[in-house]
Structure formats: C-alpha cells, structure tokens
Write a protein that holds these residues in place. Structure first.
Motif, short mmCIF file in Angstrom:
data_model
loop_
_atom_site.label_atom_id
_atom_site.label_comp_id
_atom_site.label_asym_id
_atom_site.label_seq_id
_atom_site.Cartn_x
_atom_site.Cartn_y
_atom_site.Cartn_z
N ASP A 195 0.85 -1.20 0.00
CA ASP A 195 0.00 0.00 0.00
C ASP A 195 0.89 1.24 0.00
OD1 ASP A 195 -1.74 2.11 0.51
OD2 ASP A 195 -3.02 0.94 1.83
N PHE A 196 1.12 1.80 -1.18
CA PHE A 196 2.02 2.96 -1.35
C PHE A 196 1.58 4.14 -0.48
CE2 PHE A 196 3.10 6.96 -3.43
CZ PHE A 196 4.41 6.79 -3.88
N ASP A 197 0.29 4.45 -0.50
CA ASP A 197 -0.19 5.66 0.17
C ASP A 197 -0.14 5.53 1.69
OD1 ASP A 197 -0.87 7.35 -2.08
OD2 ASP A 197 -2.42 5.87 -2.52
N TYR A 198 -0.44 4.35 2.22
CA TYR A 198 -0.38 4.17 3.68
C TYR A 198 1.04 4.39 4.17
CZ TYR A 198 -1.06 2.22 8.33
OH TYR A 198 -1.10 2.05 9.71
N ARG A 199 2.00 3.87 3.41
CA ARG A 199 3.40 4.07 3.81
C ARG A 199 3.80 5.54 3.69
NH1 ARG A 199 6.89 0.19 5.01
NH2 ARG A 199 9.07 0.77 5.25
N LEU A 200 3.35 6.18 2.61
CA LEU A 200 3.70 7.59 2.38
C LEU A 200 3.17 8.48 3.51
CD1 LEU A 200 5.01 9.46 0.19
CD2 LEU A 200 2.69 9.80 -0.69
N GLU A 201 2.04 8.12 4.09
CA GLU A 201 1.42 8.93 5.13
C GLU A 201 2.01 8.65 6.52
OE1 GLU A 201 -2.60 7.76 4.64
OE2 GLU A 201 -2.87 8.87 2.76
N THR A 202 2.86 7.63 6.63
CA THR A 202 3.37 7.22 7.94
C THR A 202 4.21 8.30 8.64
OG1 THR A 202 3.34 4.92 7.22
CG2 THR A 202 4.63 5.43 9.17
N PRO A 203 5.14 8.98 7.97
CA PRO A 203 5.90 10.02 8.68
C PRO A 203 4.99 11.07 9.33
CG PRO A 203 6.96 9.51 6.59
CD PRO A 203 5.65 8.79 6.58
N ALA A 204 3.87 11.40 8.69
CA ALA A 204 2.94 12.37 9.27
C ALA A 204 2.29 11.80 10.53
CB ALA A 204 1.87 12.75 8.25
N ARG A 205 1.94 10.49 10.50
CA ARG A 205 1.34 9.88 11.69
C ARG A 205 2.35 9.86 12.84
NH1 ARG A 205 -0.23 6.09 7.94
NH2 ARG A 205 1.06 4.45 8.85
N VAL A 206 3.61 9.63 12.51
CA VAL A 206 4.66 9.62 13.54
C VAL A 206 4.77 11.01 14.17
CG1 VAL A 206 7.11 9.32 13.98
CG2 VAL A 206 5.96 7.80 12.36
N ALA A 207 4.81 12.04 13.34
CA ALA A 207 4.93 13.42 13.86
C ALA A 207 3.68 13.81 14.66
CB ALA A 207 5.15 14.38 12.70
#
Length: 368
Positions: A195-207
């Motif tokens: 899932d490209f988009d879920y991974r791409l959004e991960t840094p934002a979830r971390v922050a």
C-alpha cells in the motif's frame, strides 16, 4: 496529507535544469524546490566541488565539529511482505528468528558495554512476531539504559506511535523505498507494504504522535535517484511546514547484496550519492543526514565534514548477531565492519568529536 508529485514530471523538471540554474542555486541563501532540482541534475555534476564546499560550510555552522554515532539491533527477521529486493522477504528461505525480550535486552546491553548510547531497534514487518505490545515492553526495559531509542519497524497507527512515545521511544525511521509509484507496485508484490499511500502517510502519523524525530528516505537502486531526491525534498518540505517542531533526518541507503540476489535496477555511484547528499544539505540546512555502514569505510571517511551528521558503527543486520557471531539470515551485508572505537578514532583524527549522547531519556519521560 502529503501528495507525492508525479515521478515522471520530477524527472522532466530535473532534466530541464541548466548551468545557470545551478549557479543561481549555489548563490542562493535559502533554496526552493526548483533550486534542489537544479543541484540534483546532470547540469550540476561539474559543480560537485563547489557543492561539497558549500555543504561543508553549512554543516559546520549548523552542527559544529561533531558526528553522532548509533547502532542498530535487529529484533526479528520475520516478514509478511514480498519485496523483491529484501533479504527478509517472505519468499526467501532463511532461518527466521524473533528475539525474546530477554534476548533483545541482552543484545542491547552488549552495545551499551561497547559505549553506544543511541540504538535503533529494527525488525521485519510481521505483526504476529513484533507488535506494539512487544515494542512497548522492550522500550520500557531500555529507556533508562540508553540516551535515545529509535525504531524502524512496520508502519503503525498514530495511537500506537503515541503508546511507544510514552514508553520511551524517541524517534521513528520509515523509508518510502521508492517514490516512483509504478516501480513501487512492481517491487512490492504483496503484504501491507504494497500500500504505497499508507506508507507515504506514515511520517505524518509519527509526527502527529509527538515523536521527537522522524527519519525518511528512499532505497537507492530501485528507480531514478535524481527524481527520488527531489521527491524526498518535496516530502521533507511538506513535513517541515506541517510539523514545524519535529526534527527530521534523511538516510541514503544504497542497495547491498542480500539473500534473493536481487540486482539494482538503477546504478547509483558514489559520485551520485555525494551529489544527492550535498544538494539536500544546501536545500535544508538543519536536516540530519545519515550515512550508514552500508557504505564502505573509505567512502564514509571521505564524506566526514562534507554534509552527513550521523553514522552507524559496528553494525550487525541479523537478529541476535551481536551475541552470536555465527547468527544467520542478515538483512544485507554491511560495507564498513569497523567497531565503535575504530570509527570514533577516525572521527577524532579528522578533528571532529564523536557524539554518543545528545539526548537524555529523562527529557522524554518529562514531556510524556
């Protein structure tokens, strides 16, 4: 949420850069994304020495004569993803191992005795082997023994990152592998990682979870490294504007030999890697830049002072590998086999200070 630019458009933007664009970027005080595109372009290759000198000046001014050192601890090589390039891929027949909490703590204390204060806990992506409860438990065991404990595991929810922050985790690294959406689909055959988009959004979830630091990057060797670099710049720029109080790092992992014998699809030379590091330093003066033991000692020694701010040392990429030198199933073979002491000696001989500690776990406990 961050929208990754079209990869082919990034390629075209980079290709169109001229020598005049490069010179303008080199003379700019604050660089924009067009300047970054120019510095990553083929037109910038004749300017590599000027880029190195400018990168060195900025790094010295912002970080001083220091290089931070850390070591990874591989907790598990179980993985449910089928990534064609990774030694931990579910398709590979390797000896699988997941450390118990006692075994993980034992590995950590070996590194502690060797002088490490910053550690990175790494695992394959298999929630049935390493879940948030496991990570929480090991974080609580290690939080008072190390200055900083970072993780590089499967992407989690914001709520799970908040739990790990409260347990003492200081930072999260999550690499997109490639920002080329078409290539991403080709090399991630199945599993949650596809899932490209879920991974791409991960840094934002971390922050969003309040982590002190977020690490991003791309695996160099899968697609056009120049476009990967500009995509990283876009991502970093968006993260900076959205999460202004969070610290960010960028890593530059070049593909290494691993089980499965996958060959890089794009050749990224040491000169290419240097150009990318210098360009990102000029683009973002405060971002931490990491060069790991994937690179040869000769290259790492030569890059000291020129842009990177953090090196790994004495690394092993197999679960249990510090306590058992015969441990099998490493994720990849490292290029620099020197110990913490040997890397520290090199840093001092070049007039810099190796930094073992720049944070204290009590700060984490106070703010949590």
């Amino acid at each position: 949420m961050f929208q990754s630019p079209d990869f082919n458009q990034l390629r075209e933007q980079i290709k169109s850069a001229t020598s005049a664009d490069v010179e303008q970027a080199l003379n700019a005080t604050r660089l924009n994304l067009n300047d970054l595109a120019a510095l990553i372009s083929p037109a910038a290759e004749p300017y590599l020495q000027q880029m190195a000198a400018r990168s060195s000046e900025i790094t010295l001014a912002r970080f001083g004569k220091t290089t931070q050192l850390y070591a990874p601890i591989y907790l598990s090589n179980y993985c449910t993803n089928r990534c064609v390039y990774c030694g931990f891929s579910a398709d590979n027949r390797i000896k699988r191992k997941c450390l118990t909490l006692d075994e993980a703590e034992k590995e950590a204390m070996i590194l502690h005795e060797r002088g490490f204060q910053h550690i990175l806990l790494v695992s394959g992506e298999a929630e049935n082997a390493v879940d948030v409860e496991y990570m929480e438990a090991i974080a609580l065991r290690l939080r008072n023994k190390f200055a900083a404990v970072s993780i590089e595991i499967q992407p989690l929810s914001t709520e799970h990152y908040q739990r790990l922050f409260l347990a003492g985790i200081t930072a999260v690294a999550v690499y997109q592998e490639t920002y080329d959406r078409d290539m991403y689909k080709r090399v991630h055959l199945s599993g949650k990682k596809s899932d490209f988009d879920y991974r791409l959004e991960t840094p934002a979830r971390v922050a969003e979870a309040g982590m002190r630091e977020v690490g991003i990057g791309a695996l160099l060797g899968l697609s056009d490294w120049r476009a990967e670099g500009l995509a990283i710049g876009h991502h970093l720029n968006w993260l900076r504007k959205t999460f202004w109080s969070t610290a960010f790092t960028v890593s530059f992992p070049r593909m290494r030999p691993a089980t499965g014998e996958f060959e890089p699809l794009e050749i990224v030379t040491e000169s290419n890697l240097s150009q990318l590091i210098f360009a990102l330093r000029l683009f973002d003066q405060d971002v931490g830049l990491i060069v790991s033991t994937r690179e040869e000692a000769r290259y790492r020694d030569g890059m000291l002072k020129l842009g990177p701010t953090r090196y790994s040392a004495g690394s092993c990429t197999a679960p249990g590998g510090y306590g058992d030198s015969d441990s099998e199933a490493e994720q990849f073979s490292v290029g620099d086999h020197r110990s913490l002491q040997e890397v520290s000696t090199m840093i001092r001989e070049k007039g810099y200070d190796p930094v073992y500690k720049d944070w204290d776990s009590s700060f984490q406990i106070t703010t949590s």
